[in-house]
Design a protein around this motif. Sequence first.
Motif, PDB file in Angstrom:
ATOM      1  N   TRP A  12       7.514   1.979   3.051  1.00  0.00           N
ATOM      2  CA  TRP A  12       7.437   3.419   2.736  1.00  0.00           C
ATOM      3  C   TRP A  12       6.175   3.718   1.934  1.00  0.00           C
ATOM      4  CZ3 TRP A  12      10.969   6.937   4.669  1.00  0.00           C
ATOM      5  CH2 TRP A  12      10.733   8.268   4.298  1.00  0.00           C
TER       6      TRP A  12
ATOM      7  N   SER B  25       3.285   6.293   2.890  1.00  0.00           N
ATOM      8  CA  SER B  25       2.834   7.355   1.972  1.00  0.00           C
ATOM      9  C   SER B  25       1.313   7.399   1.916  1.00  0.00           C
ATOM     10  CB  SER B  25       3.410   7.116   0.572  1.00  0.00           C
ATOM     11  OG  SER B  25       4.825   7.136   0.611  1.00  0.00           O
TER      12      SER B  25
ATOM     13  N   SER C 192      20.710   4.614  -3.487  1.00  0.00           N
ATOM     14  CA  SER C 192      19.315   5.027  -3.291  1.00  0.00           C
ATOM     15  C   SER C 192      18.678   4.291  -2.112  1.00  0.00           C
ATOM     16  CB  SER C 192      18.504   4.809  -4.572  1.00  0.00           C
ATOM     17  OG  SER C 192      18.627   3.472  -5.025  1.00  0.00           O
TER      18      SER C 192
ATOM     19  N   ILE D 194      19.918   5.995   0.981  1.00  0.00           N
ATOM     20  CA  ILE D 194      19.150   7.240   1.183  1.00  0.00           C
ATOM     21  C   ILE D 194      17.802   6.923   1.827  1.00  0.00           C
ATOM     22  CG2 ILE D 194      17.962   9.112  -0.041  1.00  0.00           C
ATOM     23  CD1 ILE D 194      20.306   9.094  -2.037  1.00  0.00           C
ATOM     24  N   LEU D 195      17.175   5.833   1.386  1.00  0.00           N
ATOM     25  CA  LEU D 195      15.898   5.419   1.984  1.00  0.00           C
ATOM     26  C   LEU D 195      16.070   5.149   3.478  1.00  0.00           C
ATOM     27  CD1 LEU D 195      12.895   4.543   1.536  1.00  0.00           C
ATOM     28  CD2 LEU D 195      13.770   2.223   1.168  1.00  0.00           C
TER      29      LEU D 195
ATOM     30  N   MET E 244      16.349   8.349   5.314  1.00  0.00           N
ATOM     31  CA  MET E 244      15.047   9.028   5.409  1.00  0.00           C
ATOM     32  C   MET E 244      14.197   8.424   6.521  1.00  0.00           C
ATOM     33  SD  MET E 244      13.887  10.045   1.516  1.00  0.00           S
ATOM     34  CE  MET E 244      13.535   8.366   1.055  1.00  0.00           C
ATOM     35  N   TYR E 245      14.273   7.102   6.678  1.00  0.00           N
ATOM     36  CA  TYR E 245      13.556   6.472   7.803  1.00  0.00           C
ATOM     37  C   TYR E 245      14.058   7.046   9.135  1.00  0.00           C
ATOM     38  CZ  TYR E 245      11.063   2.669   5.371  1.00  0.00           C
ATOM     39  OH  TYR E 245      10.197   1.941   4.612  1.00  0.00           O
TER      40      TYR E 245
ATOM     41  N   LEU F 260      12.781  10.561   9.676  1.00  0.00           N
ATOM     42  CA  LEU F 260      11.381  10.599  10.105  1.00  0.00           C
ATOM     43  C   LEU F 260      11.242  10.272  11.586  1.00  0.00           C
ATOM     44  CD1 LEU F 260       9.152   8.946   7.354  1.00  0.00           C
ATOM     45  CD2 LEU F 260       8.991  11.252   8.283  1.00  0.00           C
TER      46      LEU F 260
ATOM     47  N   LEU G 210       7.071  15.096   4.604  1.00  0.00           N
ATOM     48  CA  LEU G 210       8.387  14.516   4.336  1.00  0.00           C
ATOM     49  C   LEU G 210       8.266  13.126   3.726  1.00  0.00           C
ATOM     50  CD1 LEU G 210      11.446  14.752   4.583  1.00  0.00           C
ATOM     51  CD2 LEU G 210      11.288  13.893   6.927  1.00  0.00           C
ATOM     52  N   THR G 211       7.300  12.357   4.196  1.00  0.00           N
ATOM     53  CA  THR G 211       7.096  11.001   3.651  1.00  0.00           C
ATOM     54  C   THR G 211       6.700  11.058   2.183  1.00  0.00           C
ATOM     55  OG1 THR G 211       6.408  10.212   5.834  1.00  0.00           O
ATOM     56  CG2 THR G 211       5.820   8.857   3.936  1.00  0.00           C
TER      57      THR G 211
ATOM     58  N   GLY H  40       9.615  12.007   0.118  1.00  0.00           N
ATOM     59  CA  GLY H  40      10.548  10.886   0.051  1.00  0.00           C
ATOM     60  C   GLY H  40      10.083   9.753  -0.840  1.00  0.00           C
TER      61      GLY H  40
ATOM     62  N   ASN I  14      11.748   8.670  -4.084  1.00  0.00           N
ATOM     63  CA  ASN I  14      12.904   7.769  -4.127  1.00  0.00           C
ATOM     64  C   ASN I  14      12.520   6.330  -4.500  1.00  0.00           C
ATOM     65  OD1 ASN I  14      15.686   7.254  -3.767  1.00  0.00           O
ATOM     66  ND2 ASN I  14      15.307   6.418  -1.729  1.00  0.00           N
TER      67      ASN I  14
END
Length: 261
Positions: free
Chosen positions: A68, A72, A128, A131-132, A135-136, A139, A159-160, A163, A166
């Motif tokens: 991630w 980013s 958490s 949640i990661l 999020m993947y 995306l 969005l990245t 995110g 996190n």
Amino acid sequence: MTLIDLANPTRFLALTARLLPWLAAATVILLAIGLYQSALAPDDYQQGATVKIMFIHVPNAWLSMFVWGVMSIASLGTLVWRHPLADVAAKAAAPIGASFTFLALLTGSLWGRPMWGTYWEWDARLTSVLILFLMYLGLMALWRAVDDPSRAARAAAVLTLVGAINLPIIKFSVDWWNTLHQPASVMRMGGSTLDKSFLVPLLVMAIAFTLLFVTLHLAAMRNEILRRRVRSLQMMQASRIAFSTEMGTGSREENASKGAA
């Protein structure tokens, strides 16, 4: 060669074609060494043989956040520097990061059952990381939902970056909240608390998994570039066919008008 030089996809493809065999070989060798050392590592005095899940679980957990982080940086490249390969890098990394995160959750559950008496607990670290993972998946769905690649790239980049908030939550969740998960034992102030018999194979496996990510990522980026080239060629061919059809229809109409006159 600089990042600006790699902005040319043709140069990138040529460079990665030379690098990938070496990276794949280094990954296989390091994985073999790491697995061999992990098998020889002694059992823990409390956890017994189940401690060896750590050699798979921890590298996957590290890579889930590392990927991630890479995405980013690539997102900044898309929004700020407009590097032509930045969105390719971000898109190619997402499925790999999702796989690492899923394996971290799976191996963590298998490790947690004998240690904590449960496969899952809604504590800060586990939640958490879940949640990661979501999020993947979000995306990846976003990339598929938007047809225009440039619009999809900008939306995914925003969005990245959002995110990325996190990541420190995952890292420091065991310090900020009273959690079931154990505190950090490798990357901590004052040095690692792990014995060398565990620490050495763990670091070898971490390097091997990192090389695995680099290899898979470069291969996925190559596939994405080639896929976009094929798509462009198909669109150009479709445009030519549509233009030829339109011209042919126009000629037939003109001939028909002349014949009628």
